[in-house]
Design an enzyme around this catalytic site. Structure first.
Site, PDB file in Angstrom:
ATOM      1  N   ASP A  42      -8.421  -8.455   4.483  1.00  0.00           N
ATOM      2  CA  ASP A  42      -8.196  -8.915   3.341  1.00  0.00           C
ATOM      3  C   ASP A  42      -6.728  -9.443   3.285  1.00  0.00           C
ATOM      4  O   ASP A  42      -5.734  -9.131   3.963  1.00  0.00           O
ATOM      5  CB  ASP A  42      -8.493  -7.888   2.128  1.00  0.00           C
ATOM      6  CG  ASP A  42      -7.491  -6.793   2.305  1.00  0.00           C
ATOM      7  OD1 ASP A  42      -7.521  -5.813   3.186  1.00  0.00           O
ATOM      8  OD2 ASP A  42      -6.777  -6.448   1.274  1.00  0.00           O
ATOM      9  N   GLU A  60      -6.888  -3.375   1.951  1.00  0.00           N
ATOM     10  CA  GLU A  60      -5.694  -2.615   2.087  1.00  0.00           C
ATOM     11  C   GLU A  60      -4.841  -3.266   1.001  1.00  0.00           C
ATOM     12  O   GLU A  60      -3.747  -2.424   0.635  1.00  0.00           O
ATOM     13  CB  GLU A  60      -5.519  -2.945   3.567  1.00  0.00           C
ATOM     14  CG  GLU A  60      -4.066  -2.246   3.989  1.00  0.00           C
ATOM     15  CD  GLU A  60      -2.851  -2.840   3.744  1.00  0.00           C
ATOM     16  OE1 GLU A  60      -1.870  -2.004   3.969  1.00  0.00           O
ATOM     17  OE2 GLU A  60      -2.953  -4.075   3.198  1.00  0.00           O
TER      18      GLU A  60
END
Length: 446
Positions: free
Chosen positions: A90, A152
């Site tokens: 991500d 994250e």
């Protein structure tokens, strides 16, 4: 053909890999980008690691709804150590599209660097893993495990919850947390220290509503002025953070961060001073710092001649190893309340707390890494701190107290991660892929 030559021959594939995954806008926030984009990125990671020999690959659902890519690549030797490879797919949102010089989700080469959101943080590290493993082929003597998470950047804790619930699945002797970088391009480093953090929102209320500044100004208290006074107590004239009860005198004993290089990396304007009475390394890695992240108040355009009845600010306190973040929160909240003038009402909302981390560096994995870095870059590996927080490191340390946790990666100080015009230097991908491949060989031969 040696590993260096193999990796040089793989850099075209590395660029193609990075271009593909950067083109996927995998921002793990459904308010900004469709969740299908994260699903596409997860599947891309799974498919690519299948190509380099990983089996038992799966998409593991985590508590925050994101999917982590898990896989394993065992070797026949029962005595071989196990290495867990970590990264995240991500990315941060692009922020201001107009500030980008190139399309954020199109990998673009300029001035020797590759630009695109996630090119460094952290998709470049995924490509680093793939390049190292392609160069090794079947010549990897360690058991490998893989975990690539998908949330994250949102800080919602999906993998932090997953790890202790699946401790045996991810158990390893060494854990490569590949989400940091070198001291500069070509200057190898391991990050051995992370600051923790405390986020708070402080609110001030003084009046029931706005009142005319001409009719009431001079006697009626201004909530925004009160907030400014309170915030001003958090630093001294030199810029040192001054929260009563927090030690702001610690020093850094690893790699120095030269002041001239820091000025250039940070983009300081001419005539603007560096903050604090310590070295740059002391200030950013070893001492606490409070940053004002945002203030709720009227904008200049559209503001009226009125006294503000209430105001809020969001603060970020970074906490170095050796300081307890819970005690740091108490100290910060206590000072804000104590320094509030004129009897205004104060609230301090605790938004988030993360613990600092300090790596143990005396084991065989660190010795193998230092040797690999020296041979890959032609100079000794140094030790860095990082002002940012990676809460997962503390989860790994608590869950696997015997494991060596190593923080490395392709993110150099000018990569502008989390900002417009993020980039990675291809030499860092090549150098770190070589270092990783050499590390896996040497750690397996211990």
């Amino acid at each position: 053909m040696d590993l260096r030559d193999r990796i040089a021959g793989l850099m075209g594939q590395a660029r193609a890999d990075l271009a593909e995954i950067v083109s996927i806008p995998s921002v793990a926030d459904p308010r900004q980008f469709p969740p299908q984009e994260c699903a596409r990125a997860a599947q891309w990671v799974l498919d690519r690691f299948a190509q380099v020999g990983f089996t038992d690959l799966r998409l593991a659902e985590t508590a925050d709804g994101s999917r982590a890519v898990y896989g394993a690549r065992p070797v026949p030797d029962p005595a071989a150590p196990t290495v867990l490879l970590y990264a995240h797919y991500d990315v941060q949102p692009p922020l201001d599209d107009e500030a980008w010089h190139t399309p954020p989700f199109t990998l673009t080469e300029a001035a020797g660097r590759w630009y695109g959101r996630g090119a460094a943080d952290c998709k470049g590290n995924i490509v680093m893993h793939l390049t190292a493993l392609r160069a090794l082929g079947d010549e990897c003597p360690v058991n490998l495990k893989l975990i690539v998470e998908g949330s994250e950047e949102q800080g919602t804790g999906g993998l932090e919850d997953f790890v202790p619930r699946n401790a045996d699945l991810l158990r390893a002797d060494a854990i490569l947390v590949c989400d940091t970088g070198n001291a500069a391009v070509g200057v190898p480093a391991a990050t051995v220290s992370l600051r923790g953090m405390v986020n708070v929102v402080v609110g001030v209320e003084a009046l029931g509503s706005e009142v005319h500044s001409g009719m009431f100004g001079g006697a009626a208290p201004d909530a925004l002025a009160a907030l400014v006074q309170m915030l001003a107590t958090l630093r001294d004239r030199a810029g040192n953070t001054t929260v009563s009860g927090l030690d702001n005198t610690q020093t850094w004993h690893g790699e120095d961060y030269p002041a001239d290089r820091f000025r250039a990396d940070a983009g300081l304007l001419d005539g603007v001073y560096l903050l604090g009475d310590g070295t740059v390394s002391d200030m950013i890695w070893a001492r606490p710092v409070v940053t004002v992240l945002g203030i709720d108040c009227p904008p200049v355009i559209g503001s009226a001649a009125a006294i503000q009845p209430h105001a809020r600010a969001r603060l970020n306190l970074r906490v170095p190893p050796g300081l307890d973040p819970d005690k740091a929160y108490d100290a910060l909240a206590g000072q804000l309340r104590a320094m509030a003038p004129w009897g205004v009402h104060v609230t301090v909302e605790r938004e988030a707390v993360g613990h600092p981390f300090r790596a143990r560096t005396g084991g065989p994995a660190y010795a193998a890494l230092a040797s690999a870095m020296r041979d890959a870059f032609g100079r000794p590996m140094t030790a860095l701190g990082q002002g940012g927080s990676i809460p997962l490191c503390n989860v790994f340390a608590d869950t696997y107290p015997q494991a060596e946790i190593i923080l490395i990666g392709v993110e150099d100080p000018v990569c502008r991660m989390h900002a417009p015009n993020e980039s990675v230097h291809p030499d860092e991908i090549a150098g770190m892929a070589l270092a990783e491949a050499l590390f896996l060989q040497r750690y397996g031969a211990r």
